[in-house]
Scaffold this motif. Structure first.
Motif, PDB file in Angstrom:
ATOM      1  N   ASP A 105       0.837  -1.203   0.000  1.00 29.26           N
ATOM      2  CA  ASP A 105       0.000   0.000   0.000  1.00 29.26           C
ATOM      3  C   ASP A 105       0.867   1.246   0.000  1.00 29.26           C
ATOM      4  OD1 ASP A 105      -2.498  -0.853  -0.188  1.00 29.26           O
ATOM      5  OD2 ASP A 105      -3.087  -0.484   1.893  1.00 29.26           O
ATOM      6  N   ASN A 106       1.806   1.225   0.909  1.00 29.50           N
ATOM      7  CA  ASN A 106       2.704   2.354   1.059  1.00 29.50           C
ATOM      8  C   ASN A 106       3.472   2.630  -0.227  1.00 29.50           C
ATOM      9  OD1 ASN A 106       4.463   4.221   2.045  1.00 29.50           O
ATOM     10  ND2 ASN A 106       5.768   2.704   3.065  1.00 29.50           N
ATOM     11  N   LEU A 162       1.478   4.151  -3.118  1.00 28.01           N
ATOM     12  CA  LEU A 162       1.258   5.588  -3.047  1.00 28.01           C
ATOM     13  C   LEU A 162       2.495   6.331  -3.545  1.00 28.01           C
ATOM     14  CD1 LEU A 162      -0.650   5.804   0.316  1.00 28.01           C
ATOM     15  CD2 LEU A 162      -1.554   5.793  -1.988  1.00 28.01           C
ATOM     16  N   LEU A 178      -4.578  -1.044  -5.662  1.00 33.88           N
ATOM     17  CA  LEU A 178      -5.024  -0.814  -4.283  1.00 33.88           C
ATOM     18  C   LEU A 178      -6.269  -1.640  -3.987  1.00 33.88           C
ATOM     19  CD1 LEU A 178      -4.532   3.028  -3.847  1.00 33.88           C
ATOM     20  CD2 LEU A 178      -3.305   1.219  -2.684  1.00 33.88           C
ATOM     21  N   ASN A 193       1.300   5.494   7.238  1.00 30.64           N
ATOM     22  CA  ASN A 193       1.118   4.984   5.884  1.00 30.64           C
ATOM     23  C   ASN A 193      -0.349   4.694   5.610  1.00 30.64           C
ATOM     24  OD1 ASN A 193       3.836   5.116   5.738  1.00 30.64           O
ATOM     25  ND2 ASN A 193       4.157   2.919   6.037  1.00 30.64           N
ATOM     26  N   LYS A 194      -0.989   4.113   6.624  1.00 32.04           N
ATOM     27  CA  LYS A 194      -2.415   3.841   6.477  1.00 32.04           C
ATOM     28  C   LYS A 194      -3.167   5.148   6.277  1.00 32.04           C
ATOM     29  CE  LYS A 194      -3.102  -0.215   9.381  1.00 32.04           C
ATOM     30  NZ  LYS A 194      -3.605  -0.544  10.706  1.00 32.04           N
ATOM     31  N   ARG A 229      -2.882   6.510   2.789  1.00 35.72           N
ATOM     32  CA  ARG A 229      -3.789   5.814   1.884  1.00 35.72           C
ATOM     33  C   ARG A 229      -5.206   6.358   2.031  1.00 35.72           C
ATOM     34  NH1 ARG A 229      -5.327   0.382   0.226  1.00 35.72           N
ATOM     35  NH2 ARG A 229      -7.096   0.848  -1.088  1.00 35.72           N
ATOM     36  N   ARG A 277      -5.726   9.804   0.576  1.00 36.23           N
ATOM     37  CA  ARG A 277      -5.828   9.715  -0.878  1.00 36.23           C
ATOM     38  C   ARG A 277      -7.234   9.288  -1.299  1.00 36.23           C
ATOM     39  NH1 ARG A 277      -6.170   5.775  -4.465  1.00 36.23           N
ATOM     40  NH2 ARG A 277      -5.087   5.977  -6.457  1.00 36.23           N
ATOM     41  N   ASP A 278      -7.715   8.199  -0.695  1.00 37.03           N
ATOM     42  CA  ASP A 278      -9.018   7.666  -1.095  1.00 37.03           C
ATOM     43  C   ASP A 278     -10.138   8.654  -0.802  1.00 37.03           C
ATOM     44  OD1 ASP A 278      -7.666   5.489  -1.835  1.00 37.03           O
ATOM     45  OD2 ASP A 278      -8.520   4.103  -0.358  1.00 37.03           O
TER      46      ASP A 278
END
Lengths: 174, 675
Positions: free
Chosen positions: B147-148, B151, B215, B361-362, B365, B368-369
């Motif tokens: 995930d990290n 991005l 993702l 990091n979470k 994400r 962004r979403d």
């Protein structure tokens, strides 16, 4: 041999129970009455020490103590059994027992007036609890032992502590 | 290749290859003749665009014809290597179709761990429960890393090393999933790998659409892992999310048809730019150290034992009998003992510490979403990712962070047009930072949005009856704290993201559970900053030991404001509301701890004892105790299941003298004061 077989056939339910009851018992007293509890469940016997009281709990829950880093609850067995409260004496001690409550092993301390001895009881020494009549609930008595003319009341400590009182205690604490 | 998979059923070819290899194994190479391969070649050609298979079969037929004069062993080698090549050509596209047609379980990606993926999903999980749990844990870590990296990739789509890391992550997951026969995960990971491989070899440009698909895939794999965990726990797993549509979307992304995207992404207006990620995130993995996995239960036990060790050490060193001993060696040894004990304690505590960067990091994400969904331009910056804190606290932080980010993006940050009209940078910034401050960790999340509307909150609070119509004036902080009340929302519209008024309430509850506090600074038009102050670890707290009668109690320092011995003129009794103390112009109710807990105090005279000013939900009150003993660092213990619901008691601790002291729960004491 013949008699054993007949015993087995006539009283199949009682015999294994009787055998289960035989064994070593720790005898302690509350006032003049002597009680016995399975020695295997006793972890240690300690002198009285400072008990930290917990608010909003029934009187018989004396509080908690530090047992080598573990915090365990302490119950005054006199108060638990509805006997007259008494001043603690040098003989007063805490019997630390391991009990099984709701599938969980739990250490608990019991304040008793004094420890008497450890007795090896045969199945033949132990009699069933007499029926005390209606209104006297005795689910935590496993039997009575008569040794040298004296009666010892045998306790199932898991039952003593898991009885409705303690459930009531949890309800009270909600 | 993916077009092949989409259009043609290669099963007849695979059957032919199988038949040839069976004959080779059973009857030897002599029974094979070039015509077998020629037939295969023709069949492949007849199927249309399957030319690689047709070509290869033709080539092998020629090879075998030429090798007829060679020894049998050589002929066998040529035939079997040819067959292997054919099988790979035939199977690989077929494997891509595997999940759309699970009955073709024979099809097997050649690149996987080599263990056949049977469709028997209901294999006895219990047999290797430990292994599977480890698989879940390891895969989850890979997913977090992926995930990290995704991005990062979105920001810089040519980063080869990033692509490689993502690829490796998926590859490992695929291999492990294949080993445990989790075919859904395996086929999904395989599909993703194909896509990544194209990107790696520069045959495909990584567009935001591709990142979206990737993702989504990580989310689906996470879902699958959760389902496996459910099965392990004996629950009915939620149905698989790996379906043909998803695999198809991945394939489309791979073939560059990114225009047709999944349901999650079609809803997004394609106008906005990709969200930016803090550059520091990119370098985070550089310092990966060698590590082993330890059961947290063991760590907790170790923590407990070390706690005992510290207590034992304190008991020894405070033993009065030592005062009369003048043996220098004993003194030296005791000092050494004390030093080692404190070192052991420090190291043990640090073993539970993890860098907060994983949570950040979470959050990246999430920003962004959410920003894409809200159609806002948001840049995310993180600092202090290496700041360490207890693993439990780090994990518990993710919920508050989620709600705070939602709140910021939905309420705080204006739309791009609005920002331009206000003369602001159209791209909003959300900054998250962490640092250590006087033995606590401070996590702050700030945005440069419109800030909290003081008047609107006040009006809403009056409307909801949270504050009195004509109550005393409140400070900004007191007003802002109102947004943490349950069901409080000033949002005009309820959106998908927030506005139901549950979010901030959750934030405060979580933070309080972690024995932390949350503060808000906000300037209208310039943004809002939430600062969460948390203890470094849940196992230790700083506490003030106080005495009431024979009992010792511990007041957590974070709940304390000040303490003093009152003078008679500070005290007053207000009709109907009980005793009050005037502290610097503010009247505070007094709660007598001895009355509250029913213990015999040394004194009932307020002027002979001590008042402690503590705070309950932002409201200060005074707690009356006999005396103070001092501040101590305390190892927290649970009172056990029997006493876990005692109001006003948060737990207990073993004090320096070996006695047990109860840790006070200030909120509970204040709330239960009437009874």
């Amino acid at each position: 041999m013949q008699t054993t077989t007949s015993l087995l056939t006539t009283q199949p339910a009682i015999l294994p129970d009787m055998n289960k009851r035989a064994g070593k018992y720790l005898i302690f007293n509350l006032g003049v009455e002597e009680f016995g509890t399975e020695v295997l469940k006793v972890r240690e016997i300690m002198g009285l020490q400072d008990i930290t009281s917990i608010p909003q709990v029934p009187l018989y829950v004396k509080g908690v103590i530090n047992l080598r880093g573990k915090v365990i609850p302490v119950i005054d067995l006199r108060l638990k059994f509805g006997l007259e409260p008494q001043e603690y004496t040098p003989r007063t001690c805490i019997v630390v027992m391991r009990t099984r409550q709701a599938d969980e092993d739990l250490m608990i301390g019991l304040v008793v007036d004094g420890v008497v001895e450890v007795l090896n009881l045969m199945a033949s020494d132990i009699e069933d609890t007499p029926d005390f009549g209606p209104g006297v609930a005795t689910p935590y008595l496993t039997g009575m032992a008569k040794v040298k003319g004296r009666v010892k009341i045998l306790l199932d400590i898991d039952q003593v502590l898991s009885g409705n009182e303690l459930q009531g205690l949890s309800a009270l604490l909600q | 290749m993916s077009e092949l998979a989409a259009n043609i059923d290669l099963a007849p070819l695979a059957d032919q290859v199988d038949e040839i290899s069976t004959r080779l194994i059973l009857n030897g190479v002599a029974t094979l003749c070039p015509t077998d391969f020629e037939r295969l070649s023709q069949a492949a050609a007849a199927l249309g665009s399957c030319s690689p298979v047709a070509d290869a079969a033709h080539r092998i037929a020629e090879g075998i014809a030429a090798a007829l004069s060679l020894p049998i062993a050589e002929q066998t080698r040529i035939a079997s290597s040819g067959l292997m090549e054919l099988r790979r050509l035939v199977d690989e596209p077929a494997a891509n179709k595997q999940s759309t047609a699970p009955e073709s379980s024979r099809a097997q990606p050649e690149t996987s761990s080599g263990i056949p993926a049977s469709s028997s999903q209901s294999n006895s999980l219990a047999e290797d429960e430990g292994l599977i749990r480890e698989f879940i844990a390891e895969s989850s870590e890979h997913l977090a890393a992926i995930d990290n990296q995704l991005l990062v990739l979105e920001k810089d789509n040519s980063a080869a090393e990033t692509l490689n890391t993502i690829f490796r992550g998926f590859h490992t997951i695929k291999g492990l999933a294949g080993f445990f026969e989790f075919t859904e995960i395996q086929s999904l990971a395989h599909e993703v790998e194909t896509l990544l491989d194209l990107a790696r070899t520069a045959q495909l440009t990584v567009t935001p659409a591709v990142v979206d698909v990737l993702l989504e895939s990580t989310d689906v794999v996470r879902h699958e892992l959760a389902a496996i965990a459910q099965r392990l726990a004996g629950e009915t797993p939620s149905p698989t999310q790996v379906d043909a549509a998803l695999l198809e979307r991945i394939r489309q992304a791979a073939s560059g048809e990114a225009s047709c995207l999944g349901p999650a992404s079609t809803a997004i207006p394609p106008a906005e730019e990709p969200t930016a990620i803090g550059p520091a995130l990119q370098e985070r993995r550089a310092g990966d150290a060698i590590s082993i996995r330890i059961d947290t239960l063991k760590l907790d036990q170790l923590m407990d034992m070390v706690g005992e060790l510290v207590i034992a050490q304190t008991l020894i060193s405070h033993n009065p009998a030592l005062g009369s001993v003048s043996d220098a060696r004993l003194q030296r040894n005791l000092t050494q003992f004390a030093r080692i004990t404190s070192d052991v304690q420090r190291i043990t505590t640090s073993m539970r510490m993890v860098p907060i960067g994983i949570q950040f990091n979470k959050t990246a994400r999430l920003v962004r979403d959410l920003a894409r969904r809200a159609g806002k331009q948001v840049a995310f910056e993180a600092t202090g990712e290496t700041t360490e804190l207890d693993k439990t606290i780090a994990e518990e932080l993710s919920d508050p962070l989620l709600h705070m980010v939602r709140n910021s993006i939905d309420h705080g940050i204006e739309s791009a047009e609005e920002r331009i009209a206000l003369g602001k940078d159209p791209t909003a910034h959300i900054r998250i930072s962490a640092c250590h401050q006087s033995g606590q960790i401070v996590v702050s999340l700030s945005d440069d949005g419109r800030g909290l509307d003081r008047e609107k909150i006040l009006a809403k609070a009056r409307q909801n009856g949270l504050i009195e119509q004509n109550g005393p004036p409140l400070s900004d902080n007191e007003i802002f704290q109102l947004i943490f009340e349950a069901g409080f929302s000033t949002a005009n519209t309820i959106t998908d993201i927030s506005g139901r008024g549950v979010g901030m309430d959750v934030v405060r509850r979580h933070v309080q559970k972690l024995r932390g506090r949350i503060d808000i600074q906000s300037t209208a038009g310039q943004g809002t900053t939430f600062s969460i102050k948390l203890p470094l670890t849940l196992a230790l707290i700083d506490g003030l030991v106080v005495v009431v009668g024979q009992q010792r109690y511990i007041v957590p320092i974070f709940a304390l404001r000040e303490m003093f011995r009152p003078t008679p003129e500070m005290l007053s009794t207000v009709q109907g509301t009980g005793e009050m103390a005037m502290v610097r112009g503010a009247l505070m109710p007094i709660v007598r701890l001895h009355r509250r807990f029913g213990v015999e105090p040394r004194t009932t005279n307020l002027t002979e004892g001590t008042l402690i000013v503590a705070e309950s939900s932002g409201r200060p009150f005074c707690l009356f105790v006999d005396d103070l003993i001092g501040k101590q660092e305390i190892v927290i213990k649970s009172l056990g299941p029997r006493f876990k619901n005692v109001a006003g008691v948060a737990g207990c601790a073993i004090l320096g003298d070996g006695r047990v002291g109860l840790i006070l729960e200030i909120d509970g004491i204040f709330k239960g004061r009437a009874s």
